[in-house]
Design an enzyme around this catalytic site. Structure first.
Site, PDB file in Angstrom:
ATOM      1  N   VAL A 501      26.000 -18.235  22.222  1.00  0.00           N
ATOM      2  CA  VAL A 501      27.431 -18.090  22.465  1.00  0.00           C
ATOM      3  C   VAL A 501      27.730 -17.139  23.623  1.00  0.00           C
ATOM      4  O   VAL A 501      26.888 -16.357  24.038  1.00  0.00           O
ATOM      5  CB  VAL A 501      28.176 -17.612  21.190  1.00  0.00           C
ATOM      6  CG1 VAL A 501      27.977 -18.617  20.070  1.00  0.00           C
ATOM      7  CG2 VAL A 501      27.681 -16.234  20.745  1.00  0.00           C
ATOM      8  N   GLU A 502      28.965 -17.210  24.120  1.00  0.00           N
ATOM      9  CA  GLU A 502      29.482 -16.383  25.224  1.00  0.00           C
ATOM     10  C   GLU A 502      28.576 -16.430  26.449  1.00  0.00           C
ATOM     11  O   GLU A 502      28.267 -15.413  27.058  1.00  0.00           O
ATOM     12  CB  GLU A 502      29.722 -14.935  24.761  1.00  0.00           C
ATOM     13  CG  GLU A 502      30.852 -14.829  23.751  1.00  0.00           C
ATOM     14  CD  GLU A 502      31.385 -13.419  23.582  1.00  0.00           C
ATOM     15  OE1 GLU A 502      31.119 -12.576  24.453  1.00  0.00           O
ATOM     16  OE2 GLU A 502      32.070 -13.182  22.590  1.00  0.00           O
ATOM     17  N   GLY A 503      28.141 -17.629  26.800  1.00  0.00           N
ATOM     18  CA  GLY A 503      27.256 -17.821  27.945  1.00  0.00           C
ATOM     19  C   GLY A 503      25.830 -17.957  27.484  1.00  0.00           C
ATOM     20  O   GLY A 503      25.194 -16.966  27.130  1.00  0.00           O
TER      21      GLY A 503
END
Length: 807
Positions: A501-503
């Site tokens: 997640v988040e990149g």
């Protein structure tokens, strides 16, 4: 005369480059040298003419702007334009988002250690500490994580209510709107403590305080939006989620197909309301199944030019109540075995009024910039806090379990193989926590460190993978048998979630860390790009002329400094640090100069193709990242008062980082397209071959004993983790058993010696103790302490089993 001239030239070159003086000053210095040479030594007219001709041809142009710009700058300017890779608008926005901080020093090749050590130390206010010791501790006590993950698949209604009433979802919202107004340090500390109890709870708390409606409203909302929504978010009336990811747009979020068209429509019984007709399909959205307020990212089109002259204003953000007609909240996803609320949502032809756009009409088309500017906060706080919480739990329980658990009549913590795992657990935890607190300092100073947020997101989640895998190895069967007694399996389950997640981590390492850092943090590159992309070519050339020769001097300086630092093994750099840590500052300065040199040479040789050489870019990013991690460890050691018992943790952290930097350099040069140059650079950086070795067995053993011992160093390492108030819970029982084992160690050693001397056959420590009492080797109280240890140990090593009906 020739000897004098050559010697003087070398002195000017080395001294001026090491001091990083501008090339114009070099030219002036060489002019003075030449003048002194011709005055001091008798020489023929032809010799003098030759010397001054060389000077005029090669140095004078640097001093005459008109000649310099036309003869030197213009060709370089054209070459630079040709080499510059094409960038999309979204890439440009991402590069310009956020701020640079300590990362700029690391990119300079000459970091300012005093600046690093003078950054404020991480502190919590009394109010923040009371919240962590009170409501956070109470919330953790309320959670039964086995029930959450294997029976209810959700936090209990009581826990959800407690979190809302105590403003856990409003830590970042200012007090004037009813929020807690906490610092980044406090926000991180809360998430970290939850992570040592329940990943589900940690995620549920961190998401509303991360990239989402609350933060976006605070930064960009209209006053009317702030006044209405922030108090409702603060008291739990609204549960927010933010929808960015689509089936066809994950890491490449800017390619989303979700779209809206500016038009007039009907809203609340009113006709001809200016608004947007939306169609979207999102997935992986945390809190979506229970959200009352949906933050939505979409591409906006304005074919009738109702809000501006642009047909495609771009990505825009809006807030939509989930009960609004046409909004469809889907079923739940099941992210591995970590049942935080997560699911899809969609809408087809949904009309919303224009004032639902975050920031109103003025913010139309600015959504991508808004997201990029806020992303650093979320990536710097949420996932690093979750990662460090998992690492602290692993350090505490693995050291304790290895001290309590016995095989072959000794604690398993005495085996070298186990000590290697324990050292890696403890050393990485120290390194991770140092990186976490340093980037939080930047946030609390008002910075938005976009590059460092990517560094900590990637390296802390990856390090957690290593730490938790090692913890599973130490716990062995205890770690793999699920049940209420298992405190380690849940953080093992969640590892791939943090990685993704988040990149996604592959993208972050291969494309973002160096790709963004090379442009954003380099002293000259960003300004050079701005000058060559300037619409007015002449203005661009003038700006480029002011920058490029400083850049050339910068490169030469780093080449010279790399060589001098290499041949002196860093000793040419003399930081004013104590002798115990000075060598680490010297070695990091040495590697930093080499990194700055490699970064510039790779950009010069490979140009725009470096963007496609992802593995080379990743290795350059690794050098930068481990430089940050090591300097963060030095900062932590300094601000905690140079505690002698923590020195082994610092040594492990820096030596581990230096070895990783070295291997990244070799990996980069071994795969560099121009191998003749790579061989030369390798000899320049490491003239005698590799300088750093993997962490030694001896140091591993010393570090392992910091978590095998009941010490102040262990307490500092695991500070901030949750310890249950209920003494019968497994983590609390393990801690009791650990302290009991430490206390009983002198008794056990005495009894083992007694057994050897008297050639006793029994290996059972209680049997030996019974024979030792009559000869007054131990007393009744000591025997009772041993009995208590055995009872606690049996409790700790027990695992759960289930009936057929349970299955």
């Amino acid at each position: 005369m020739l000897t004098f001239l050559i010697t003087g030239t070398l002195i000017i070159f080395v001294a001026f480059s090491y001091l990083r003086l501008p090339l114009t000053i070099w030219a002036l210095g060489y002019f003075i040298l030449l003048l002194v040479t011709t005055l001091l030594f008798e020489s023929g007219m032809m010799t003098r003419i030759t010397l001054w001709t060389i000077y005029i041809l090669f140095f004078a142009p640097l001093l005459v702007p008109f000649i310099r710009r036309n003869c030197l700058t213009k060709p370089i300017f054209a070459f630079y334009k040709q080499q510059l890779p094409t960038m999309s608008l979204t890439e440009k926005i991402a590069l310009e988002a956020g701020t640079v901080w300590w990362d700029r020093d690391l990119f300079s090749g000459k970091p300012d250690w005093e600046k690093l050590l003078n950054y404020p130390s991480p502190v919590l206010t009394d109010e923040e500490q009371k919240f962590i010791d009170g409501p956070v501790q109470e919330a953790c006590n309320m959670i039964d994580d086995w029930k959450v993950t294997h029976r209810d698949y959700d936090l209990s209604a009581e826990v959800w209510d407690y979190l809302a009433r105590n403003h856990f979802f409003a830590m970042i919202i200012p007090k004037q709107y009813g929020g807690l107004g906490f610092s980044a340090q406090a926000h991180s500390a809360v998430v970290m403590k939850f992570a040592t109890r329940s990943v589900t709870a940690a995620v549920s708390v961190m998401v509303p305080n991360s990239l989402g409606p609350g933060m976006l409203l605070m930064e960009y909302g209209t006053e009317q939006q702030k006044e209405y929504y922030l108090p409702r978010l603060a008291d739990g009336t609204e549960i927010p989620c933010f929808a960015l990811t689509s089936p066809e747009a994950g890491s490449d979020a800017a390619s989303m197909a979700d779209h809206g068209v500016v038009c007039y429509g009907e809203h609340d019984g009113k006709k001809d309301v200016l608004g947007i007709r939306l169609t979207w399909n999102k997935r992986y959205i945390t809190l979506a199944p229970i959200a009352t307020l949906l933050g939505l990212a979409f591409k906006l089109y304005d074919p009738d030019h109702l809000v501006g002259d642009d047909d495609e204003p771009g990505i825009t953000l809006a807030l939509i109540p989930t009960n609004h007609p046409g909004v469809h909240i889907g079923n739940r996803h099941k992210p591995l075995n970590v049942p935080f609320q997560n699911g899809p949502n969609s809408g087809d032809n949904v009309f919303i009024p224009m004032d639902w756009v975050i920031g109103g009409r003025d913010r139309v088309g600015q959504g991508w910039r808004m997201l990029m500017e806020c992303l650093s906060d979320g990536r710097s706080i949420s996932l690093p806090a979750l990662s460090v919480g998992a690492a602290k739990l692993a350090s505490s329980t693995s050291g304790a379990y290895a001290r309590v658990r016995q095989q072959f009549n000794v604690s398993i913590g005495e085996f070298e193989g186990v000590q290697e795992r324990l050292a890696r657990i403890a050393g990485l935890t120290y390194l991770m926590d140092s990186a976490r607190t340093l980037v939080l300092t930047a946030l609390d100073e008002g910075e938005k460190p976009s590059l460092l947020s990517a560094v900590v997101k990637y390296h802390l989640t990856e390090s957690t993978r290593t730490v938790v895998n090692d913890a599973m190895d130490v716990h062995a069967g205890k770690g793999i048998m699920l049940g209420e007694r298992n405190y380690i399996a849940n953080i093992y389950d969640c590892l791939p979630i943090g990685i993704t997640v988040e990149g996604a981590n592959i993208l972050t390492r291969n494309m973002i860390i160096f790709g963004q850092g090379a442009i954003r943090c380099h002293p000259y590159v960003m300004d050079e790009i701005r000058s060559v992309t300037e619409e007015d070519n002449n203005a661009g050339l003038l700006a480029f002329d002011d920058i490029i020769f400083s850049h050339v001097g910068f490169v030469i300086s780093n080449i010279v400094r790399t060589f001098l630092l290499a041949v002196s093994n860093g000793h040419i750099h003399q930081p004013g640090m104590n002798r115990g840590t000075r060598k680490y500052y010297q070695q990091l300065m040495r590697m930093n100069a080499a990194y700055a040199m490699l970064a510039d040479i790779s950009m010069l040789i490979l140009g725009g193709s470096l963007k496609r050489k992802e593995n080379l870019s990743a290795r350059l990013g690794d050098i930068l990242s481990y430089s940050y991690l090591a300097t963060a460890a030095l900062k932590r050691f300094h601000e905690q008062g140079h505690k002698h018992e923590d020195l082994v943790l610092l040594k492990w952290s820096v030596e581990y980082s230096l070895y990783q930097i070295q291997e990244a350099v070799y990996g980069f040069l071994d795969n560099f397209p121009l191998q003749s140059l790579a061989i030369l650079l390798k000899r320049l950086i490491f003239p005698l071959g590799r300088s750093y070795s993997p962490v030694s067995d001896r140091l591993n053993s010393e570090v392992a004993h910091t978590i095998l011992s009941d010490s102040a160093a262990r307490d500092r390492l695991i500070a901030g983790m949750f310890m249950p108030d209920d003494a019968t819970e497994q983590v609390a029982v393990l801690e009791q058993a650990f302290k009991q084992a430490v206390m009983c160690t002198p008794i056990i050693e005495k009894l083992r010696r007694f057994a050897r001397e008297n050639k006793l056959q029994s290996k059972n420590i209680l049997d030996i103790a019974r024979e030792a009492i009559p000869v007054s080797l131990i007393n009744k109280q000591e025997f009772e302490q041993l009995e208590k240890l055995i009872e606690l140990r049996n409790n700790v090593i027990a695992v759960d089993d289930f009936s057929t009906d349970d299955f």
